[in-house]
Design a protein around this motif. Structure first.
Motif, PDB file in Angstrom:
ATOM      1  N   MET A   1      -8.035  72.551  79.185  1.00  0.00           N
ATOM      2  CA  MET A   1      -7.420  73.021  77.953  1.00  0.00           C
ATOM      3  C   MET A   1      -8.345  72.746  76.774  1.00  0.00           C
ATOM      4  O   MET A   1      -9.000  71.724  76.733  1.00  0.00           O
ATOM      5  N   ASN A   2      -8.321  73.662  75.819  1.00  0.00           N
ATOM      6  CA  ASN A   2      -9.092  73.406  74.615  1.00  0.00           C
ATOM      7  C   ASN A   2      -8.199  72.715  73.576  1.00  0.00           C
ATOM      8  O   ASN A   2      -6.999  72.525  73.797  1.00  0.00           O
ATOM      9  N   ALA A   3      -8.787  72.344  72.468  1.00  0.00           N
ATOM     10  CA  ALA A   3      -8.064  71.570  71.452  1.00  0.00           C
ATOM     11  C   ALA A   3      -6.827  72.314  70.940  1.00  0.00           C
ATOM     12  O   ALA A   3      -5.748  71.729  70.790  1.00  0.00           O
ATOM     13  N   GLN A   4      -6.981  73.615  70.675  1.00  0.00           N
ATOM     14  CA  GLN A   4      -5.852  74.392  70.158  1.00  0.00           C
ATOM     15  C   GLN A   4      -4.699  74.423  71.163  1.00  0.00           C
ATOM     16  O   GLN A   4      -3.533  74.328  70.780  1.00  0.00           O
ATOM     17  N   GLU A   5      -5.012  74.530  72.433  1.00  0.00           N
ATOM     18  CA  GLU A   5      -3.964  74.533  73.471  1.00  0.00           C
ATOM     19  C   GLU A   5      -3.250  73.183  73.528  1.00  0.00           C
ATOM     20  O   GLU A   5      -2.030  73.134  73.709  1.00  0.00           O
ATOM     21  N   HIS A   6      -3.989  72.101  73.358  1.00  0.00           N
ATOM     22  CA  HIS A   6      -3.365  70.772  73.327  1.00  0.00           C
ATOM     23  C   HIS A   6      -2.446  70.630  72.111  1.00  0.00           C
ATOM     24  O   HIS A   6      -1.360  70.058  72.214  1.00  0.00           O
ATOM     25  N   ILE A   7      -2.890  71.148  70.975  1.00  0.00           N
ATOM     26  CA  ILE A   7      -2.064  71.080  69.765  1.00  0.00           C
ATOM     27  C   ILE A   7      -0.766  71.869  69.980  1.00  0.00           C
ATOM     28  O   ILE A   7       0.321  71.395  69.645  1.00  0.00           O
ATOM     29  N   GLN A   8      -0.889  73.064  70.543  1.00  0.00           N
ATOM     30  CA  GLN A   8       0.296  73.879  70.814  1.00  0.00           C
ATOM     31  C   GLN A   8       1.211  73.176  71.805  1.00  0.00           C
ATOM     32  O   GLN A   8       2.438  73.169  71.643  1.00  0.00           O
ATOM     33  N   ARG A   9       0.644  72.580  72.823  1.00  0.00           N
ATOM     34  CA  ARG A   9       1.445  71.842  73.819  1.00  0.00           C
ATOM     35  C   ARG A   9       2.194  70.702  73.133  1.00  0.00           C
ATOM     36  O   ARG A   9       3.362  70.452  73.440  1.00  0.00           O
ATOM     37  N   SER A  10       1.557  70.013  72.202  1.00  0.00           N
ATOM     38  CA  SER A  10       2.223  68.908  71.505  1.00  0.00           C
ATOM     39  C   SER A  10       3.426  69.409  70.721  1.00  0.00           C
ATOM     40  O   SER A  10       4.466  68.753  70.683  1.00  0.00           O
ATOM     41  N   ARG A  11       3.294  70.581  70.102  1.00  0.00           N
ATOM     42  CA  ARG A  11       4.422  71.166  69.357  1.00  0.00           C
ATOM     43  C   ARG A  11       5.592  71.467  70.294  1.00  0.00           C
ATOM     44  O   ARG A  11       6.748  71.224  69.958  1.00  0.00           O
ATOM     45  N   GLU A  12       5.262  72.007  71.451  1.00  0.00           N
ATOM     46  CA  GLU A  12       6.310  72.308  72.436  1.00  0.00           C
ATOM     47  C   GLU A  12       6.997  71.032  72.907  1.00  0.00           C
ATOM     48  O   GLU A  12       8.218  70.994  73.051  1.00  0.00           O
ATOM     49  N   LEU A  13       6.218  70.004  73.136  1.00  0.00           N
ATOM     50  CA  LEU A  13       6.781  68.724  73.580  1.00  0.00           C
ATOM     51  C   LEU A  13       7.663  68.107  72.495  1.00  0.00           C
ATOM     52  O   LEU A  13       8.729  67.563  72.793  1.00  0.00           O
ATOM     53  N   LEU A  14       7.240  68.193  71.251  1.00  0.00           N
ATOM     54  CA  LEU A  14       8.063  67.688  70.143  1.00  0.00           C
ATOM     55  C   LEU A  14       9.375  68.458  70.056  1.00  0.00           C
ATOM     56  O   LEU A  14      10.435  67.868  69.837  1.00  0.00           O
ATOM     57  N   ALA A  15       9.301  69.760  70.235  1.00  0.00           N
ATOM     58  CA  ALA A  15      10.503  70.588  70.181  1.00  0.00           C
ATOM     59  C   ALA A  15      11.483  70.213  71.292  1.00  0.00           C
ATOM     60  O   ALA A  15      12.692  70.358  71.132  1.00  0.00           O
ATOM     61  N   ARG A  16      10.961  69.697  72.389  1.00  0.00           N
ATOM     62  CA  ARG A  16      11.805  69.269  73.504  1.00  0.00           C
ATOM     63  C   ARG A  16      12.204  67.797  73.406  1.00  0.00           C
ATOM     64  O   ARG A  16      12.802  67.250  74.322  1.00  0.00           O
ATOM     65  N   GLY A  17      11.828  67.155  72.289  1.00  0.00           N
ATOM     66  CA  GLY A  17      12.208  65.765  72.100  1.00  0.00           C
ATOM     67  C   GLY A  17      11.405  64.778  72.924  1.00  0.00           C
ATOM     68  O   GLY A  17      11.928  63.742  73.344  1.00  0.00           O
ATOM     69  N   GLN A  18      10.132  65.075  73.124  1.00  0.00           N
ATOM     70  CA  GLN A  18       9.257  64.195  73.898  1.00  0.00           C
ATOM     71  C   GLN A  18       8.062  63.757  73.052  1.00  0.00           C
ATOM     72  O   GLN A  18       6.918  64.133  73.310  1.00  0.00           O
ATOM     73  N   PRO A  19       8.321  62.917  72.037  1.00  0.00           N
ATOM     74  CA  PRO A  19       7.233  62.536  71.126  1.00  0.00           C
ATOM     75  C   PRO A  19       6.110  61.741  71.792  1.00  0.00           C
ATOM     76  O   PRO A  19       4.961  61.845  71.366  1.00  0.00           O
ATOM     77  N   GLU A  20       6.410  60.974  72.824  1.00  0.00           N
ATOM     78  CA  GLU A  20       5.356  60.196  73.490  1.00  0.00           C
ATOM     79  C   GLU A  20       4.351  61.126  74.148  1.00  0.00           C
ATOM     80  O   GLU A  20       3.137  60.915  74.069  1.00  0.00           O
ATOM     81  N   LEU A  21       4.865  62.164  74.819  1.00  0.00           N
ATOM     82  CA  LEU A  21       3.969  63.125  75.460  1.00  0.00           C
ATOM     83  C   LEU A  21       3.236  63.970  74.429  1.00  0.00           C
ATOM     84  O   LEU A  21       2.077  64.333  74.623  1.00  0.00           O
TER      85      LEU A  21
END
Length: 99
Positions: A1-21
């Motif tokens: 994954m590139n940096a932008q994909e990791h950033i997008q993944r973090s947003r998805e994880l936050l939206a699902r209530g998974q701040p640690e991930l």
């Protein structure tokens, strides 16, 4: 994954209530941006992680990320929003502005 994909993944994880991930994904984004030598994505990833830590009231951990963003200058203005938002968060951490 590139940096932008990791950033997008973090947003998805936050939206699902998974701040640690989300935090882990942002750390991966920082690493990927450094490896790619992409200062814009590095700045965005640092801001996102600093903001996440700030929101969790982990100010001491947020400080270095937010300070690094504020020190970033791009003539093209591509990270101006992140720099300004980081400066605002730093003022809030220091008690200059209300949270």
């Amino acid at each position: 994954m590139n940096a932008q994909e990791h950033i997008q993944r973090s947003r998805e994880l936050l939206a699902r209530g998974q701040p640690e991930l989300a935090e882990s994904a942002l750390s991966d984004a920082i690493d990927a941006a450094v490896a790619a030598e992409d200062i814009v994505l590095l700045t965005r990833a640092r801001f996102a992680l600093g903001e996440l830590l700030f929101q969790q009231e982990r100010d001491d951990e947020a400080l270095p990320y937010l300070q690094a963003v504020v020190r970033t200058e791009r003539v093209d203005g591509s990270v101006d929003a992140e720099v300004k938002a980081s400066a605002r968060l730093l003022r809030q951490i220091r008690g200059i502005e209300p949270r």
